[in-house]
Design a protein around this motif. Sequence first.
Motif, PDB file in Angstrom:
ATOM      1  N   ASP A  57      -6.088   4.177  -7.062  1.00 37.22           N
ATOM      2  CA  ASP A  57      -4.984   5.130  -6.962  1.00 37.22           C
ATOM      3  C   ASP A  57      -4.396   5.183  -5.560  1.00 37.22           C
ATOM      4  OD1 ASP A  57      -5.300   5.849  -9.628  1.00 37.22           O
ATOM      5  OD2 ASP A  57      -6.726   7.448  -9.137  1.00 37.22           O
ATOM      6  N   ILE A  58      -5.273   5.195  -4.549  1.00 39.21           N
ATOM      7  CA  ILE A  58      -4.809   5.232  -3.169  1.00 39.21           C
ATOM      8  C   ILE A  58      -5.663   4.293  -2.334  1.00 39.21           C
ATOM      9  CG2 ILE A  58      -3.873   7.574  -3.302  1.00 39.21           C
ATOM     10  CD1 ILE A  58      -6.296   8.563  -1.726  1.00 39.21           C
ATOM     11  N   ALA A 106      -0.418   5.903  -2.146  1.00 42.37           N
ATOM     12  CA  ALA A 106      -0.271   5.432  -3.525  1.00 42.37           C
ATOM     13  C   ALA A 106       0.962   4.548  -3.594  1.00 42.37           C
ATOM     14  CB  ALA A 106      -0.126   6.613  -4.475  1.00 42.37           C
ATOM     15  N   ILE A 150       0.325  10.021  -9.235  1.00 41.92           N
ATOM     16  CA  ILE A 150      -0.418  10.379  -8.019  1.00 41.92           C
ATOM     17  C   ILE A 150       0.549  11.025  -7.034  1.00 41.92           C
ATOM     18  CG2 ILE A 150      -1.927   9.576  -6.180  1.00 41.92           C
ATOM     19  CD1 ILE A 150      -3.084   9.182  -8.959  1.00 41.92           C
TER      20      ILE A 150
END
Length: 336
Positions: free
Chosen positions: A190-191, A126, A133
């Motif tokens: 998010d990632i 992240a 996150i």
Amino acid sequence: MRTHRLLLAAALAATLGASACSSGPGPDADPANPVSIDVTVSAAAEIYSIPWLVAQQQGLFEEHGVIVENIVPGKGGSATMRTLLDGNIPIGEVSYPSIVQADAGGSELRIVGGGTQGPYPMNFYALASNSSIQSIDDVRRWAYTRPNSASDALTRLLPSLAGADAGRIERVSTGGIGEGLALLEAGSVDIALIPSIVAEQRPDDFRLIVSSPDYLERFLQSTITTTKDYAASNPGVVRAINAGYTEAVESIRTDPDAAARIYAAYTGFDVPAALAVVERASSVGTWGGGFDPAAIESAQAGVEASGSDRDPDFCTLFDPDFLPEGAASDIPGDCA
């Protein structure tokens, strides 16, 4: 961040009718008059390229009768296979899931050598600035590269292994590692998968959320593969590629500094960051010239997690006849 060339391996496989196992070059690979070929390999800014670069730069392929002139970039998964097929490239390194999806029965393809057999460096990050996150349980939009890539398989497999609720995760195909990084920096996911050398050089920019080695000891990311027809007509080239690759893995282990300098020169990154990546990858047995049944089985679990109905014939798809002497040749199942 500097612009990186992408390197990807793709290829198709060898024939069962190819000549018997031998550690020396065949008649089509003559050290006195080497044959020149191109290969295709995964993500050049990542670790997949390192054994190929070392073998190329240190003359290890050439000692066995082959000159690798160009390492041609691919973009992962089935795209790498298209690089090989469309570009008339005879051999390279291609993701295991894409091979299974393309030819599970091994009618046209053969996996002739090992490759990247551990889960390093499949790490998902992240942005450090995104405080929402902190763990896999917080992830809602998870980027991977392309369908039928190793990252595709892992984004399906890892939530289950981590005990996370996969139903809350939207998986996003980005098209490549660089594109995933761009989406991450834009806040669209998010990632994402971040190249290990980028994470080494920008430690304040990213937070590690999911590290595949935390959940898997072995995982066959990509393999040395060629077409059935090419292996039948050029068995010595296939053996020479395997021999050079295997020797490069040992060279990296014994002299990581030399490998890091080659890697740094190719990618444009600094040598200390390259050395950190090389040493970490080598220390966990990331590369291998032979076959690793545990790595194969965990990769197949990733394919099955995707809902694929492809049932690979390991005994046909994997061909040990082209492995160097002493390389591990075990294949899951009864393939005697």
